[in-house]
Design a protein around this motif. Structure first.
Motif, PDB file in Angstrom:
ATOM      1  N   ALA A 142      34.876  44.526  48.271  1.00  0.00           N
ATOM      2  CA  ALA A 142      33.634  44.116  47.614  1.00  0.00           C
ATOM      3  C   ALA A 142      33.058  45.230  46.748  1.00  0.00           C
ATOM      4  CB  ALA A 142      32.606  43.701  48.681  1.00  0.00           C
ATOM      5  N   TYR A 197      22.765  47.781  48.352  1.00  0.00           N
ATOM      6  CA  TYR A 197      23.743  48.482  47.507  1.00  0.00           C
ATOM      7  C   TYR A 197      23.444  49.987  47.567  1.00  0.00           C
ATOM      8  CZ  TYR A 197      25.262  44.188  44.975  1.00  0.00           C
ATOM      9  OH  TYR A 197      25.762  42.971  44.613  1.00  0.00           O
ATOM     10  N   ASN A 251      31.442  39.616  48.370  1.00  0.00           N
ATOM     11  CA  ASN A 251      30.191  39.066  47.869  1.00  0.00           C
ATOM     12  C   ASN A 251      30.430  38.884  46.379  1.00  0.00           C
ATOM     13  OD1 ASN A 251      27.392  40.307  46.420  1.00  0.00           O
ATOM     14  ND2 ASN A 251      27.141  38.585  47.798  1.00  0.00           N
ATOM     15  N   ASP A 257      25.800  49.928  39.895  1.00  0.00           N
ATOM     16  CA  ASP A 257      27.124  50.506  39.643  1.00  0.00           C
ATOM     17  C   ASP A 257      27.549  50.356  38.178  1.00  0.00           C
ATOM     18  OD1 ASP A 257      26.826  49.620  42.456  1.00  0.00           O
ATOM     19  OD2 ASP A 257      28.818  50.492  42.708  1.00  0.00           O
TER      20      ASP A 257
END
Ligand code: ARG
Length: 231
Positions: free
Chosen positions: A78, A128, A17, A165
């Protein structure tokens, strides 16, 4: 003739992604046809090491695990955190990068710890690990499709904090004046990024692990991380 039929494909299709700099993003002169970043450089090396062609399939992050299961892609690279939950449906490679969730806020924000997010307007990206972490802390949040959408909300004053992140947060903060990163290691555990393959696909997993082990040992992955850090 023996050996026929056990031959594996000479191509590895990696799903990603490409909305997650510095790990993957679109770029006209990217390392693999139109895609660039740490993961793309790693994927290219895995192909090189195995003598196989590498192809990238760009899709929503949420679709990656299903795409592995139905054979649309061979593996997912990813910036994917190897969670126990995900490991129920796919097998993970040797971890290649350690990350953590951080909070991105506007300069001057009174959010200094994760607990300060209580009662604030929180943005995360759907699917996520940041979403899971905020959910587990028991806070309300709004989930967006992309990290850039979360950051836009923050810049426009429509939310108070984005949980995402660490490396991606750094990238966004570098691109947007007036934003800062707040860390809270006591609230956010470290996460390991790994490549996912179909459960039981040990042949591909071995191919991937062999390359990763090499790249970890000879510093190639650290080099890629440094190279793309401010991509
Ligand atoms: N590490 C986080 C997770 O596993 C975010 C990964 C997002 N990656 C991406 N290519 N959009 O959920």
């Amino acid at each position: 003739l023996t050996g026929c039929g056990s031959s594996s494909s000479d191509k590895i299709v990696f799903g990603t992604n490409a909305e997650f700099p510095p790990f993957e993003f679109k770029s006209t002169n990217g390392v693999i046809d139109g895609y660039d970043g740490i993961d793309m450089a790693i994927a290219a090396k895995i192909g090189e090491n195995a003598g196989k062609e590498v192809e990238i399939a760009n899709m929503e992050f949420d679709s990656l695990l299903v795409a592995i299961q139905n054979g649309q892609i061979d593996a997912a690279i990813a910036g994917m955190t190897a969670t126990e939950e995900r490991a129920k449906t796919v097998d993970f490679s040797t971890p290649y990068y350690t990350a953590t969730q951080v909070m991105v806020v506007k300069e001057g924000s009174d959010i200094k710890t994760a607990a300060d997010m209580e009662g604030k307007s929180i943005a995360v990206v759907q699917g996520y690990t940041g979403e899971t972490v905020v959910k587990d802390l028991g806070y309300q949040y709004e989930a967006f499709k992309k990290g850039t959408e979360c950051i836009l909300e923050l810049v426009n004053g429509k939310c108070d904090v984005v949980v995402i992140d660490s490396a991606t947060a750094k990238d966004y903060v570098g691109d947007n004046e007036g934003l800062v990163i707040v860390e809270d290691p006591s609230a956010f555990e470290s996460e390991e990024y790994a490549i996912a393959v179909k459960k039981g696909n040990t042949e591909l997993l071995n191919t991937i692990n062999e390359a990763i082990d090499k790249m970890l040992a000879d510093g190639t992955i650290s080099e890629f991380a440094a190279k793309y850090a401010d991509a």
